[in-house]
Structure formats: structure tokens, C-alpha cells
Enzyme design. Structure first.
Site, PDB file in Angstrom:
ATOM      1  CB  ALA A  12      -0.939  -0.003   1.211  1.00 20.29           C
ATOM      2  N   GLY A  13       2.021   1.195  -0.651  1.00 20.72           N
ATOM      3  CA  GLY A  13       2.798   2.404  -0.884  1.00 20.72           C
ATOM      4  C   GLY A  13       2.288   3.133  -2.114  1.00 20.72           C
ATOM      5  N   GLY A  14       3.107   4.046  -2.634  1.00 18.22           N
ATOM      6  CA  GLY A  14       2.663   4.851  -3.769  1.00 18.22           C
ATOM      7  C   GLY A  14       2.307   4.033  -4.988  1.00 18.22           C
ATOM      8  N   GLY A  16       1.449   0.766  -5.173  1.00 14.14           N
ATOM      9  CA  GLY A  16       0.277  -0.062  -4.928  1.00 14.14           C
ATOM     10  C   GLY A  16      -1.010   0.733  -4.919  1.00 14.14           C
ATOM     11  CG  PHE A 115      16.766  16.021  -6.465  1.00 19.52           C
ATOM     12  CD1 PHE A 115      16.115  16.936  -5.678  1.00 19.52           C
ATOM     13  CD2 PHE A 115      16.945  14.739  -5.968  1.00 19.52           C
ATOM     14  CE1 PHE A 115      15.650  16.597  -4.412  1.00 19.52           C
ATOM     15  CE2 PHE A 115      16.485  14.386  -4.716  1.00 19.52           C
ATOM     16  CZ  PHE A 115      15.829  15.317  -3.929  1.00 19.52           C
ATOM     17  CG  ASP A 216       7.662  -9.047   2.755  1.00 21.60           C
ATOM     18  OD1 ASP A 216       8.711  -9.489   3.266  1.00 21.60           O
ATOM     19  OD2 ASP A 216       6.906  -8.252   3.330  1.00 21.60           O
ATOM     20  CD  GLN A 235      20.629   5.413  -5.403  1.00 22.15           C
ATOM     21  OE1 GLN A 235      19.696   5.866  -4.739  1.00 22.15           O
ATOM     22  NE2 GLN A 235      20.774   5.675  -6.683  1.00 22.15           N
ATOM     23  CG  HIS A 237      20.793   8.816  -0.195  1.00 23.85           C
ATOM     24  ND1 HIS A 237      21.437   9.909   0.348  1.00 23.85           N
ATOM     25  CD2 HIS A 237      19.725   9.308  -0.878  1.00 23.85           C
ATOM     26  CE1 HIS A 237      20.784  11.010   0.013  1.00 23.85           C
ATOM     27  NE2 HIS A 237      19.744  10.675  -0.736  1.00 23.85           N
ATOM     28  CG  LEU A 247      17.734   8.589   3.042  1.00 26.60           C
ATOM     29  CD1 LEU A 247      17.178   8.723   1.641  1.00 26.60           C
ATOM     30  CD2 LEU A 247      19.201   8.231   2.997  1.00 26.60           C
ATOM     31  CB  THR A 249      16.063  15.074   1.302  1.00 23.17           C
ATOM     32  OG1 THR A 249      15.773  15.214  -0.106  1.00 23.17           O
ATOM     33  CG2 THR A 249      16.033  16.457   1.916  1.00 23.17           C
ATOM     34  CD  GLU A 250      20.289  13.469  -4.932  1.00 28.11           C
ATOM     35  OE1 GLU A 250      20.206  13.727  -6.132  1.00 28.11           O
ATOM     36  OE2 GLU A 250      20.362  12.323  -4.475  1.00 28.11           O
ATOM     37  NE  ARG A 281      19.675   9.933  -4.374  1.00 32.76           N
ATOM     38  CZ  ARG A 281      18.404   9.666  -4.110  1.00 32.76           C
ATOM     39  NH1 ARG A 281      17.960   8.426  -4.168  1.00 32.76           N
ATOM     40  NH2 ARG A 281      17.575  10.642  -3.789  1.00 32.76           N
ATOM     41  CG  HIS A 351      18.273   5.238  -0.576  1.00 33.46           C
ATOM     42  ND1 HIS A 351      17.292   5.538   0.349  1.00 33.46           N
ATOM     43  CD2 HIS A 351      17.944   5.936  -1.703  1.00 33.46           C
ATOM     44  CE1 HIS A 351      16.420   6.386  -0.182  1.00 33.46           C
ATOM     45  NE2 HIS A 351      16.784   6.630  -1.424  1.00 33.46           N
ATOM     46  NE  ARG A 391      15.664   5.430  -6.559  1.00 34.69           N
ATOM     47  CZ  ARG A 391      15.675   6.541  -5.822  1.00 34.69           C
ATOM     48  NH1 ARG A 391      15.426   7.720  -6.372  1.00 34.69           N
ATOM     49  NH2 ARG A 391      15.958   6.480  -4.525  1.00 34.69           N
ATOM     50  CB  SER A 396      12.275   6.284  -5.965  1.00 36.89           C
ATOM     51  OG  SER A 396      12.208   7.461  -5.181  1.00 36.89           O
TER      52      SER A 396
END
Length: 576
Positions: A12-14, A16, A115, A216, A235, A237, A247, A249-250, A281, A351, A391, A396
Site C-alpha cells: 500500500a505504498g505509492g 500499490g 537534484f 517480501d 544504491q 545514498h 536520510l 534528502t538530496e 548518488r 537505500h 537510480r 523513485s
């Protein structure tokens, strides 16, 4: 009792949630997650979404696609990168229209910042491309998509761990789930199953990944005979909080933060004279490790690993508190450091997995030799491949919202005419027997020491810099740990909310993926992107411009290959 749906989204992340949102247009859709959706790891993504809106300066999706290919050290499938960059613009505006509260410029347009690895005019200089909501972009994506899914009557099953995939040949027909609340097993059948279970970072000791990121989906598919793609590319980071992995952030460097060694020197001038601190990175992580090897790192009070400074103090308190408020709070809470006044101690941290479940551009599991019917993957669990060997920052979140959406749209069409699939309670027998053996086992080992040793081995021997003897030793030790895992038992025999049983399931997944990663890395005798070998320091396009396809069978990992799509840009030396 078997529960029946048209589509099941695992995770149920972005990725999903976006897939569920699109699939729910035509399909009875269920989302199963071992977490409450708004606690998914997408919420930890801070910096932004790369999209060539051109709100600050001239930009182009073609430049974004080129940066993605070059940043991935030319192991990126180039048509997939083109889709990623072109659809990113639409995806950002779609999220805006659905209510995502982006930060704004004075004229009201979506704000953008620089970035790492993102350039204008095919590498001429850095460009403002990252669309952001302060440093909470991922959290805002989760909030927005979850609300939309609820609106579309998507059914959520929270705190359910996937333990098995129901597969007839190359046709998916459902999943077996472990309910954390009761300890019971459930069979969910569906015409389409999508895995969006996130990353594998918990195989490493110091990682930015949440405790739940245990690979999983890829592990379950690997045990089902699906080869995993490019697992050697992991990767690190460059700017994790010292000793913790959280983290920074970049986006800090995008706002003007500078990396400095113990002498106060801006050392990225040596390694990336054009992009400086905003190089990709993998390059920045190696630069930090090289400075440390030269004796130019800073030694901590606890005599732990050397580190370097990330200095944002010159930006001023207003910029720090408005543009990176969460980062400022993290540093104050965990380090006692105020970034508006004092440089932040940082070190590379595990990361992101560039590799994973092989898919086509519509999210279907595709090994290059066969396409699975009704079986999909998206997000970090998948490998399209749009990240190649490394990446770029922001890509991402772009991957989630572009390819999560595409997979969901394909599912919505697929289930209309897909045949019904059989399923019964007996489909849970294999998982039920494993679970019972685990509960019946007396004495034995505890899960903790095995987990700790696996993480130490992977961090020490399959880290930023690699060499043959260490990777071979890592694979041998992981095989030994997999044997020890067979003796692991539960100390807590309660049924409900048994976290120990869940940890053992997760450890099995991580051990399998650690072995695949170590063997895949030892097999690739070149340096490319995040795979950097001391004994083979050069990129070798003649022999290694190809994707690794690793199949797990017991203690054996067999290696095959798949060609890379280089139909748009010819591979060239990678300089910044």
C-alpha cells in the site's frame, strides 16, 4: 473461507495505491498490506518528483530521459525511460488535481529545485526539475492516493502479510495471507495480482529503509521460480545521518548544501567538476568513501566509521526551516545539531534496490522469455528497468506514479476478459504446514542473531566497494545462515499479533534475496553504476551491457541474461 476479488494489490505504498486506484475503475480491488497504508515507506521520500515542467527554467522530458539513461550507466531500457520522463509531467498534474499540496513559486506554479544527476541540454548543467512538497513529498503522495482509493471503494486489508503466491504455470490466481491480528491464514483469489511490496534494504546493517522493507514480493516470486533482474545493483545514498541511516534528502544539496571533508574542503570539485555535490548518488557515495580512505574523513566520538560534513548553515535559517523542516527536526532530535548553524555528519547508507521482479512497461511480469498472465509488479519491488545500474534522485517517486498507474490501467482492462481462476482452502496447506512446523519446533535458534549477522555480512562484503573474495565469502556465509535459519524457532507461541512469527517470515525473505544479490554481484566482473569493484574498476560494455537474470533453486543461484534496450542513445563514458 476463500475471499474473491478481480484484482489484489499486495502493498500500500505509492505504486500499490496508484495501481489500485486505476484498477478499481473496472475491477473489484483489494489492497493487502502488513502496515496501515499511510505508514508505508513511500512516506519517507523527502525530496520530490522529477518532472520536466519548466516552471523555473527551460526543461524537456527528452533531457530527463537522457539523464535517467546516463545516470543508470546505460543499463537502463531506453524506451522505458522515455515513457517515464514523458508521463512524469502528466502524473504530477494528475496528483495536483487530486489534491496533493505541492510547494509553490511566487507566481503560483508548482515549485521545482535541483537534484543530483538532473541536467539541461543533455548534461550542460544542473536544472530545476524536482517538484516537491517541502521535504514531505512521499507522505503527501500517500495521503492523496489513499483518500482517492477510499473514494473509489477499494477494500483494504491492513496488517496482513503475504506468504505465498498461487500460480498455475504462468497464470496467477491469488495469494495466501497471514493475518497478524489472529495468526490465521487466508486465501484470496483473483484474476490479477500485483506485488508492490517495496525494497529490500533490511538486508544491510545501516539502511534508510523502514523495518518493513524486507523484500517480501521478490522473495516469494523467486521461490516460485521467477528469475530476479539486476539484483547486484543496490544504491547507497551518500547522505545518511551518522550511524542511523535516516536520510538527509538530496534536496539539501539541491538548495545549495555543500559536502566537506575534515579540512573543510569542498571535495566534489575533484570528482564531478560540473555537477559538484549534485552528481549521481553512486558517484557521490564513492567520493565520500574515497575521502575517508585518504584519511580526510571525520572521526566520531564513539570511534565508529569515519564520515564527512554536509553544510547547509550558509543557506540561512529561513531557507532551512521552510525548505527542509523535517530534516532540521531529525538532526536536532537525533544528533543535537541545528543545520542552520552547524554542518551535519553524514555517511553512505543502503537505500534503494535497482533490481527486482522483471516487468514490461505495463507492469506485467516478463522474464524476457515468458510473460505471466495476471501477475504484475510495480515500484521498488519491480525492475522495468528504468533505473539501470543507478537510480537518479526523485526517479523513485516518478517510477511509482508512472508505472504504478500503467500497471493498474492494464489490470483494469485485463480482468474484463480474463477467465475465472480456481482457489480453495487447500491452497493454504503448504503455508499452514510451514507455520505449524515453526510453532512446534523446540529449542533452536532465535531470529535476532541470524538477522544481525546477515546484515553485517552484506554491509561489510557487498557494500559501496566490492571485490571477488569478499562477495564469494558473503555468499558462502549467507548459505550457512540459511542452514541455521532451519533451526530458528519462536519463543512466543501466542496466536494474535505474534511479531516473532512475522520476523521469521521476513528473515527468510531477506536471506533468499541476500544470496541472490551476493551471487549476482560476484558474477558481474565490471564496475557499472552502484556496482563498483576494486578488482574490475572499469565499465565493460563489450561483455556486460546486459541485464542479469538470477533464478533461485534451493542453495543454487543460476544466472542468465536479457538484452538492454539501447535504441535511442549510444552508451558513452559517464562524466559529470
Amino acid at each position: 473461507m476463500v475471499q474473491e476479488f478481480d484484482a489484489i494489490i499486495v502493498g500500500a505504498g505509492g505504486a500499490g495505491l496508484y495501481a489500485a486506484l486505476e484498477a478499481s475503475r473496472t475491477a473489484r480491488t483489494a489492497v493487502v498490506s502488513k502496515l496501515y497504508p499511510q505508514r508505508s515507506h513511500t512516506g519517507a521520500a523527502q525530496g520530490g518528483i522529477g518532472a520536466a515542467l519548466g516552471n523555473v527554467e527551460e526543461d524537456s522530458p527528452e533531457w530527463h530521459a537522457f539523464d535517467t539513461v546516463k545516470g543508470g550507466d546505460y543499463l537502463v531500457d531506453q524506451n522505458a525511460a522515455k515513457i517515464l520522463a514523458e508521463d512524469a509531467v502528466r502524473a504530477v498534474y494528475d496528483l495536483e488535481n487530486r489534491g496533493l499540496p505541492f510547494s509553490r513559486l511566487e507566481d503560483g506554479k508548482i515549485a521545482q529545485r535541483r537534484f543530483g544527476g538532473h541536467t539541461h541540454h543533455f548534461g550542460k548543467g544542473p536544472v530545476h526539475r524536482s517538484c516537491y512538497a517541502a521535504d514531505r513529498t512521499g507522505h503527501m503522495i500517500l495521503q492523496t492516493l489513499y483518500q482517492q482509493c477510499v473514494k473509489n471503494d477499494v477494500q483494504f486489508f491492513d496488517e496482513y502479510q503475504v506468504v505465498d503466491l498461487l500460480l498455475d504455470g504462468t497464470t496467477a490466481r491469488g495469494v495466501v495471507l497471514f493475518e497478524l491480528k489472529t495468526g490465521e491464514l487466508h486465501v484470496f483469489k483473483a484474476k490479477a495480482v500485483l506485488f508492490a511490496t517495496g525494497g529490500t534494504g533490511r538486508m544491510f546493517k545501516i539502511t534508510s529503509n523502514a523495518l518493513s522493507n524486507t523484500g517480501d514480493g521478490p522473495a516469494i516470486l523467486a521461490r516460485a521460480g521467477v528469475p530476479l533482474e539486476d539484483m547486484e545493483f543496490y544504491q547507497f545514498h551518500p547522505t545518511g545521518i551518522l550511524g542511523m541511516g535516516i536520510l538527509i534528502t538530496e534536496g539539501v544539496r539541491g538548495e545549495g548544501g555543500i559536502l566537506k571533508n575534515r579540512d573543510g574542503e569542498r571535495f566534489m570539485e575533484t570528482y564531478a567538476p560540473t555537477m559538484l555535490d549534485l552528481a549521481p548518488r553512486d558517484m557521490v557515495s564513492r567520493a565520500i568513501m574515497t575521502e575517508v580512505a585518504k584519511g580526510k574523513g571525520v572521526r566520531g566520538d564513539r570511534k565508529i566509521d569515519d564520515y564527512v560534513w554536509l553544510d547547509a548553515s550558509h543557506l540561512g535559517r529561513e531557507v532551512v526551516e521552510q525548505k527542509i523542516p523535517d530534516i532540521a527536526d531529525f538532526c536536532k532530535t537525533y544528533l543535537g545539531v541545528d543545520p542552520a548553524e552547524t554542518p551535519m555528519p553524514v555517511q553512505p547508507t543502503a537505500h534503494y534496490a535497482m533490481g527486482g521482479i522483471p516487468t514490461d512497461v505495463d507492469g506485467r511480469v516478463d522474464t524476457g522469455k515468458s510473460v505471466y498472465d495476471g501477475l504484475y509488479a510495480a515500484g521498488e519491488a519491480a525492475c522495468v528497468s528504468v533505473h539501470g545500474a543507478n537510480r537518479l534522485g526523485t526517479n523513485s517517486l516518478v517510477d511509482l506514479i508512472v508505472y504504478g498507474r500503467r500497471a493498474g490501467r492494464h489490470i483494469a482492462e485485463y480482468v474484463k476478459n480474463a477467465p475465472d481462476v480456481p482457489a480453495s482452502e487447500k491452497d493454504a496447506d503448504r503455508a499452514r504446514e510451514r507455520l505449524q512446523r515453526l510453532r512446534d519446533r523446540k529449542g533452536g535458534r532465535h531470529v535476532g542473531p541470524v538477522m544481525d549477522r546477515m546484515q553485517e555480512v552484506m554491509m561489510e562484503k557487498v557494500g559501496v566497494y566490492r571485490e571477488q573474495s569478499e562477495m564469494d565469502a558473503a555468499a558462502a556465509e549467507i548459505r550457512k545462515l540459511r542452514e541455521e535459519f532451519q533451526e530458528v524457532t519462536v519463543q512466543d507461541h501466542g496466536a494474535g499479533f505474534n511479531a516473532e512469527v512475522l520476523q521469521i517470515m521476513e528473515l527468510e525473505n531477506l536471506l533468499d534475496l541476500s544470496l541472490v544479490t551476493a551471487v549476482s554481484a560476484a558474477n558481474r566482473t565490471e564496475s557499472r553504476g552502484a556496482h563498483s569493484r576494486k578488482d574490475f574498476p572499469d565499465r565493460d560494455d563489450d561483455n556486460w551491457l546486459k541485464h542479469t537474470m538470477a533464478t533461485l533453486a534451493g542453495d543454487t543461484v543460476s544466472i542468465d541474461y536479457k538484452p538492454v534496450d539501447i535504441s535511442i542513445w549510444e552508451p558513452k563514458p559517464r562524466t559529470y
